[in-house]
Design an enzyme around this catalytic site. Structure first.
Site, PDB file in Angstrom:
ATOM      1  N   VAL A  57      -8.973 -27.158  10.521  1.00 34.44           N
ATOM      2  CA  VAL A  57     -10.174 -27.512   9.754  1.00 34.44           C
ATOM      3  C   VAL A  57     -11.223 -26.411   9.924  1.00 34.44           C
ATOM      4  CG1 VAL A  57      -9.722 -29.978  10.009  1.00 34.44           C
ATOM      5  CG2 VAL A  57     -11.186 -28.819  11.670  1.00 34.44           C
ATOM      6  N   CYS A  81     -14.959 -15.304   8.696  1.00 35.36           N
ATOM      7  CA  CYS A  81     -14.726 -15.330  10.148  1.00 35.36           C
ATOM      8  C   CYS A  81     -15.583 -14.387  10.993  1.00 35.36           C
ATOM      9  CB  CYS A  81     -13.261 -15.021  10.426  1.00 35.36           C
ATOM     10  SG  CYS A  81     -12.161 -16.280   9.778  1.00 35.36           S
TER      11      CYS A  81
HETATM   12  P1  NAI Z   1     -11.102 -23.823   4.833  1.00 40.30           P
HETATM   13  O1  NAI Z   1     -12.510 -24.282   4.699  1.00 40.30           O
HETATM   14  O2  NAI Z   1     -10.472 -23.056   3.718  1.00 40.30           O
HETATM   15  O3  NAI Z   1     -10.157 -25.095   5.124  1.00 40.30           O
HETATM   16  C1  NAI Z   1     -10.482 -26.122   5.981  1.00 40.30           C
HETATM   17  C2  NAI Z   1     -10.044 -27.428   5.345  1.00 40.30           C
HETATM   18  O4  NAI Z   1     -10.149 -28.466   6.308  1.00 40.30           O
HETATM   19  C3  NAI Z   1     -10.889 -27.873   4.154  1.00 40.30           C
HETATM   20  O5  NAI Z   1     -10.071 -28.002   3.001  1.00 40.30           O
HETATM   21  C4  NAI Z   1     -11.482 -29.224   4.582  1.00 40.30           C
HETATM   22  O6  NAI Z   1     -11.584 -30.154   3.521  1.00 40.30           O
HETATM   23  C5  NAI Z   1     -10.478 -29.664   5.621  1.00 40.30           C
HETATM   24  N1  NAI Z   1     -10.997 -30.647   6.557  1.00 40.30           N
HETATM   25  C6  NAI Z   1     -12.164 -30.617   7.256  1.00 40.30           C
HETATM   26  N2  NAI Z   1     -12.251 -31.692   8.046  1.00 40.30           N
HETATM   27  C7  NAI Z   1     -11.138 -32.431   7.855  1.00 40.30           C
HETATM   28  C8  NAI Z   1     -10.644 -33.650   8.398  1.00 40.30           C
HETATM   29  N3  NAI Z   1     -11.329 -34.323   9.333  1.00 40.30           N
HETATM   30  N4  NAI Z   1      -9.452 -34.131   7.951  1.00 40.30           N
HETATM   31  C9  NAI Z   1      -8.744 -33.458   7.019  1.00 40.30           C
HETATM   32  N5  NAI Z   1      -9.155 -32.287   6.481  1.00 40.30           N
HETATM   33  C10 NAI Z   1     -10.328 -31.771   6.894  1.00 40.30           C
HETATM   34  O7  NAI Z   1     -11.050 -22.985   6.171  1.00 40.30           O
HETATM   35  P2  NAI Z   1     -10.014 -21.816   6.577  1.00 40.30           P
HETATM   36  O8  NAI Z   1     -10.460 -20.511   6.044  1.00 40.30           O
HETATM   37  O9  NAI Z   1      -8.627 -22.274   6.312  1.00 40.30           O
HETATM   38  O10 NAI Z   1     -10.267 -21.754   8.133  1.00 40.30           O
HETATM   39  C11 NAI Z   1      -9.858 -22.803   9.002  1.00 40.30           C
HETATM   40  C12 NAI Z   1     -10.007 -22.315  10.414  1.00 40.30           C
HETATM   41  O11 NAI Z   1      -9.157 -21.189  10.633  1.00 40.30           O
HETATM   42  C13 NAI Z   1     -11.420 -21.874  10.778  1.00 40.30           C
HETATM   43  O12 NAI Z   1     -11.657 -22.221  12.113  1.00 40.30           O
HETATM   44  C14 NAI Z   1     -11.343 -20.365  10.666  1.00 40.30           C
HETATM   45  O13 NAI Z   1     -12.253 -19.727  11.500  1.00 40.30           O
HETATM   46  C15 NAI Z   1      -9.922 -20.079  11.126  1.00 40.30           C
HETATM   47  N6  NAI Z   1      -9.329 -18.861  10.591  1.00 40.30           N
HETATM   48  C16 NAI Z   1      -9.563 -18.473   9.293  1.00 40.30           C
HETATM   49  C17 NAI Z   1      -8.967 -17.322   8.805  1.00 40.30           C
HETATM   50  C18 NAI Z   1      -9.199 -16.901   7.390  1.00 40.30           C
HETATM   51  O14 NAI Z   1      -8.832 -15.771   7.069  1.00 40.30           O
HETATM   52  N7  NAI Z   1      -9.767 -17.719   6.531  1.00 40.30           N
HETATM   53  C19 NAI Z   1      -8.091 -16.489   9.632  1.00 40.30           C
HETATM   54  C20 NAI Z   1      -7.892 -17.010  10.954  1.00 40.30           C
HETATM   55  C21 NAI Z   1      -8.515 -18.135  11.399  1.00 40.30           C
END
Ligand code: NAI
Length: 480
Positions: free
Chosen positions: A86, A272
């Site tokens: 998330v 990030c």
């Molecule tokens: P995102 O915002 O695209 O996806 C997160 C998803 O989680 C959203 O669709 C949201 O609706 C869902 N969500 C939130 N609370 C929820 C719950 N209680 N139950 C079900 N679904 C829920 O975020 P993203 O980019 O995928 O990043 C996720 C994590 O990964 C963050 O911590 C980020 O820092 C990390 N990360 C991101 C990278 C990137 O390139 N975007 C690379 C490496 C790590």
């Protein structure tokens, strides 16, 4: 059959789980999310995120061993391994606002896992979280456990958007951290066995929980620090006549430095780097390490400086005002090959130009008008907190137009700002563009992708970051 459930169908959860499903046909993977539109899109022909190679994989696996669902509780209850991916945005209010990670989404996911679980689970931190988060998660799970055994693992994701599928297919390393107890070690082996389906064993690093959690923050801090270092050099290059590309090449040949990630630009973006460094700074401050905090904070300060330096350069070159002038912005995504605009430098640059009353015409091959208008009217850090979304400001709407073609964006404009390194911007017909622009016609290349000399031959006044300035720009007021 092992069952995996991933909570969070975003930029990380979606591609990561698609690759696990592809490489492990014997494992059932369900990606769940509370966002109905997101899950609907994952189940449609129009995936919610653009990532080269992703669509093929989803099409191959969806409906076989890869599923997308909003029935979060059912799939969490059935899973053996639960990835939590998330969002972990920067807090906007209260203690640590503007720096600390907001773990609301994580905590609610953990409480839900505790509520619905009826069998032992391995809970995997996939999101980037502050070091020691696993301890908090453990407490929530253990205090609500109903006799169920939980093992918490940290398995941070190192993929880069735009190359996510390649990165997942051939990761430099997979990192798994767990408790140094027999149960913790067994859980590490279970997750290792999943990755071992396609990742060579010597690329899977196993550590304790805190090392794994901190390594992700450290990796992003080091990567961003390289960009800020080369960007800091770019300012000095412009002042002295050195060329930042030549400097980067020369220093990168030293194997201790290495040549990757040394491109100077208008600044780093993405969801990030800034968030994770702010989080690191906060953790340092909380641990009584103000000097360490100040060191890392400077990486962000230089990034902000680079963006405002770019805007100042645009305005000062154009007779110190862009009021009423059309400025074409080519590229809005934070990097090429993604439609992601989170923390893109284009937001700050456009807002800077709008602040000086420019009329901005934007073209990006992957970003929608709705997204751009929303980004330009949102407060800092609010983008990752859907609840706080502000209504669009009428000024932004009037001064900004979004078009679907670079030629349309640049028509009748006084200047072009290249803010994303999309390949197509390298091969535009710049003669045609020049002929349709106001004169003098300026190009401000925030990604150093055009051939400045060729453009100058056409008649453009060209600014490339960190390169020797052409005569026109030297005569203009100094930029601070
Ligand atoms: P995102 O915002 O695209 O996806 C997160 C998803 O989680 C959203 O669709 C949201 O609706 C869902 N969500 C939130 N609370 C929820 C719950 N209680 N139950 C079900 N679904 C829920 O975020 P993203 O980019 O995928 O990043 C996720 C994590 O990964 C963050 O911590 C980020 O820092 C990390 N990360 C991101 C990278 C990137 O390139 N975007 C690379 C490496 C790590």
């Amino acid at each position: 059959m092992v069952k995996i459930c991933c909570i969070g169908a975003g930029y990380v959860g979606g591609p990561t789980m698609a690759v696990i499903a592809l490489k492990c046909p014997h494992i059932e993977v369900v990606v769940v999310d509370i966002s109905v539109p997101r899950i609907t899109a994952w189940n449609s022909d129009q995936l919610p995120i653009y990532e080269p190679g992703l669509e093929d994989i989803v099409k191959q696996c969806r409906g076989k061993n890869l599923f997308f669902s909003t029935d979060v509780e059912k799939h969490v209850a059935e899973a053996d391994i639960i990835f939590v991916s998330v969002n972990t945005p920067t807090k906007t209010r209260g203690l640590g606002a503007g720096k600390a990670a907001d773990l609301t989404y994580w905590e609610s996911a953990a409480r839900m896992i505790a509520d619905v679980s009826k069998s032992n689970k391995i809970v995997v931190e996939k999101s980037t979280v502050p070091v020691k988060t696993a301890e908090a998660i453990e407490k929530i799970l253990m205090h609500n456990s109903k006799g169920i055994e939980y093992q918490i693992l940290s398995n941070p994701e190192f993929l880069a958007e735009g190359t996510a599928i390649d990165d997942l297919f051939k990761p430099d390393r997979v990192l798994i951290g767990g408790r140094e107890t027999p149960g913790g070690q067994k859980a590490i082996q279970a997750l290792k066995a999943v990755y071992a389906n396609w990742v060579p064993e010597d690329r899977i690093i196993c550590t304790n929980l805190w090392s794994a959690e901190l390594s992700k923050l450290a990796a992003n801090a080091f990567l961003a620090q390289r960009i800020s270092s080369v960007n800091a050099m770019s300012a000095l290059c412009e002042a002295t006549g050195a060329d930042v590309a030549e400097v980067a090449h020369a220093i990168g040949r030293d194997t201790r430095i290495g040549s990757k990630f040394l491109n100077s630009s208008v600044g780093f973006g993405g969801s990030c780097f800034q968030k994770d460094i702010l989080n690191l700074v906060y953790i340092c401050e909380c641990n009584g390490l103000p000097e360490v905090a100040t060191y890392w904070k400077q990486v962000i300060k230089i990034n902000d400086y680079q963006k405002s330096r770019f805007v100042n350069r645009v305005v000062s070159s154009m007779f110190n005002t862009v009021s009423g002038k059309k400025v074409a912005v080519l590229g809005f995504a934070f990097k090429k090959d993604t439609g992601d605009t989170r923390e893109t430098p284009a937001i700050d640059v456009c807002n800077g130009l709008l602040g000086d009353k420019a009329l901005v015409s934007i073209y990006d091959p992957q970003v929608t008008e709705e997204q751009i208008q929303r980004d330009l009217s949102m407060k800092k850090f609010d983008w990752d907190h859907p609840i706080h979304l502000q209504p669009m400001s009428p000024t932004a709407v009037k001064q900004v137009s979004v078009v679907w073609d670079a030629y349309e964006a640049t028509k009748d404009s006084h200047a072009i700002c290249i803010l994303t390194e999309w390949d197509e911007f390298k091969n535009l017909d710049y003669k045609r563009i020049y002929d349709n622009m106001q004169k003098p016609a300026f190009v401000f290349d925030g990604r150093n992708i055009v051939n400045a000399e060729k453009l100058r031959e056409i008649g453009f006044i060209v600014y490339s970051i960190g390169k020797p300035l052409d005569g026109w720009l030297k005569d203009m007021p100094a930029v601070a």
